[in-house]
Design an enzyme around this catalytic site. Sequence first.
Site, PDB file in Angstrom:
ATOM      1  N   ASP A 230      -1.551   5.278   2.996  1.00  0.00           N
ATOM      2  CA  ASP A 230      -0.468   4.799   2.140  1.00  0.00           C
ATOM      3  C   ASP A 230      -0.021   3.388   2.502  1.00  0.00           C
ATOM      4  O   ASP A 230      -0.339   2.875   3.584  1.00  0.00           O
ATOM      5  CB  ASP A 230       0.760   5.717   2.264  1.00  0.00           C
ATOM      6  CG  ASP A 230       0.575   7.028   1.533  1.00  0.00           C
ATOM      7  OD1 ASP A 230      -0.547   7.300   1.058  1.00  0.00           O
ATOM      8  OD2 ASP A 230       1.559   7.793   1.440  1.00  0.00           O
ATOM      9  N   ASP A 231       0.744   2.797   1.574  1.00  0.00           N
ATOM     10  CA  ASP A 231       1.546   1.573   1.777  1.00  0.00           C
ATOM     11  C   ASP A 231       0.739   0.283   1.849  1.00  0.00           C
ATOM     12  O   ASP A 231       1.299  -0.769   2.166  1.00  0.00           O
ATOM     13  CB  ASP A 231       2.440   1.681   3.018  1.00  0.00           C
ATOM     14  CG  ASP A 231       3.473   2.779   2.890  1.00  0.00           C
ATOM     15  OD1 ASP A 231       3.557   3.380   1.800  1.00  0.00           O
ATOM     16  OD2 ASP A 231       4.195   3.035   3.879  1.00  0.00           O
ATOM     17  N   HIS A 280       1.061   4.076  -5.683  1.00  0.00           N
ATOM     18  CA  HIS A 280       2.134   4.491  -4.766  1.00  0.00           C
ATOM     19  C   HIS A 280       3.444   3.772  -5.107  1.00  0.00           C
ATOM     20  O   HIS A 280       4.253   3.531  -4.217  1.00  0.00           O
ATOM     21  CB  HIS A 280       1.709   4.195  -3.319  1.00  0.00           C
ATOM     22  CG  HIS A 280       2.512   4.936  -2.278  1.00  0.00           C
ATOM     23  ND1 HIS A 280       2.875   6.255  -2.415  1.00  0.00           N
ATOM     24  CD2 HIS A 280       3.009   4.528  -1.070  1.00  0.00           C
ATOM     25  CE1 HIS A 280       3.550   6.637  -1.342  1.00  0.00           C
ATOM     26  NE2 HIS A 280       3.653   5.606  -0.514  1.00  0.00           N
ATOM     27  N   HIS A 284       7.834   0.869  -3.409  1.00  0.00           N
ATOM     28  CA  HIS A 284       8.164   2.010  -2.545  1.00  0.00           C
ATOM     29  C   HIS A 284       9.613   2.463  -2.723  1.00  0.00           C
ATOM     30  O   HIS A 284      10.244   2.964  -1.796  1.00  0.00           O
ATOM     31  CB  HIS A 284       7.890   1.686  -1.078  1.00  0.00           C
ATOM     32  CG  HIS A 284       7.519   2.905  -0.268  1.00  0.00           C
ATOM     33  ND1 HIS A 284       8.450   3.734   0.305  1.00  0.00           N
ATOM     34  CD2 HIS A 284       6.310   3.435   0.047  1.00  0.00           C
ATOM     35  CE1 HIS A 284       7.842   4.721   0.951  1.00  0.00           C
ATOM     36  NE2 HIS A 284       6.527   4.559   0.809  1.00  0.00           N
ATOM     37  N   HIS A 372      -1.094   5.887   7.355  1.00  0.00           N
ATOM     38  CA  HIS A 372      -0.650   4.626   6.759  1.00  0.00           C
ATOM     39  C   HIS A 372      -1.534   3.508   7.300  1.00  0.00           C
ATOM     40  O   HIS A 372      -1.834   3.467   8.500  1.00  0.00           O
ATOM     41  CB  HIS A 372       0.816   4.360   7.102  1.00  0.00           C
ATOM     42  CG  HIS A 372       1.757   5.374   6.505  1.00  0.00           C
ATOM     43  ND1 HIS A 372       1.899   6.639   7.023  1.00  0.00           N
ATOM     44  CD2 HIS A 372       2.560   5.302   5.408  1.00  0.00           C
ATOM     45  CE1 HIS A 372       2.776   7.320   6.283  1.00  0.00           C
ATOM     46  NE2 HIS A 372       3.188   6.531   5.310  1.00  0.00           N
TER      47      HIS A 372
END
Length: 420
Positions: A230-231, A280, A284, A372
């Site tokens: 993620d991210d 995603h 965020h 991540h």
Amino acid sequence: MGDYSNNRGFFVLTREELIEKRRRKKRRRLLTGVTACTAAAVLLAAGIFRVVKGPRPSVTESGEIFIPGLDTSEPAETDDSGSSSSPAGPVLTGWQSDLDGRYYLDASGTRMTGWFTDTDGSVYLFGQDGYALTGWQEPDIGRVYFDNDGAMITGIYDIDGKTYCFGYDGVNLTGWQDDGNDTYYFDRDTGAAVTGWVTINDEDCWFDENGLYDASKKRATGPAVALTFDDGPGEYTNTLLDILDEYDADATFFMIGEQVNYYADAVRREHDMGMEQGNHSWDHSTLTHLSGDDIAEEISSTNDVIRSVTGDNPTLFRPPGGGYNSSVIENSFGMPMIMWSIDTLDWSTKNADSTYNTVMNNVSDGDIILMHEIYQASVDATRRLIPALQERGFRLVTVSELAREKGVTLRSGYSYGRIE
């Protein structure tokens, strides 16, 4: 001034008076002509009076005005059967159209009904109202499809993103079919080409995203898991891709939209390597705190920027923090929501040993592992995890590959953690 001296009752003018009278008469004629021209000019400018060149009109014995060359014939008439006639010209024939569709008039001007083959060999079917049918139809011969112009389809043809096969007679074919170059299998219920792994006569068969059969591909055996990051993208993305490439492993990347353009080269490389790319959100944000319109903007903007870099839309969606509600589902543009079954908590520990041990102590077939890509410790843990998992017999695949292998269809509005 004149007199009656001629004894005949006529008024006699002198020579001078006669000359003056003629002058006055001439002036009156001149003024009358000027006035008439002025009036005609005014009427002409106003569009009331129009100069017409040609034969002069005449009056007939019945009192009607006749103008030579003027067409006074009656307009064409159309009867209930659709045939048209006109004393002023020939009957309409051939293809015609109106707001309700296309129709065909035969030599007598009558609309065609039933089957019709045009001069170019195209086949049409007209309804009782004479209009060419379009879309899916089921006449006596079987299930057929007509394009937007009404022409019957034959051969391999895409409809609404799915591939179908039609025989020479236009009938939708099912089962195994071969067009001379490629082999397909068409579902016996829907008629559409199958994709992914399909068991046919107890044999596992692979069909790509276009429905093409690949006889060389065999279903992999043994347990499989999906690493997800993620991210990103970020400064470590290329390093992760190097590791994945070294061990011939796949992974799924859930990206933050606002970062994509800063690492566009890495994003393109991910795509070209066959990694799966997911959405995603844009920045965020906690989506459950936003309005429906704001959620849609977060997701659509991220889809747009990823597509601008790779040419393809993301296939999956992971809400930030895993939080979602009905509004998030309604505004996720039909993408399945992917959660996880193993949370490494790498964002909290930022410790490679902790991340490695969390996975190796809990992993099993079908797991989706959350990590991540923006932490060095997570990259270091990945360098150890991939070969260790492979030594245990696990295959590293994307989320969608994992679902296909397990026979699971990832559906819009549903969330998935472990896939089994």
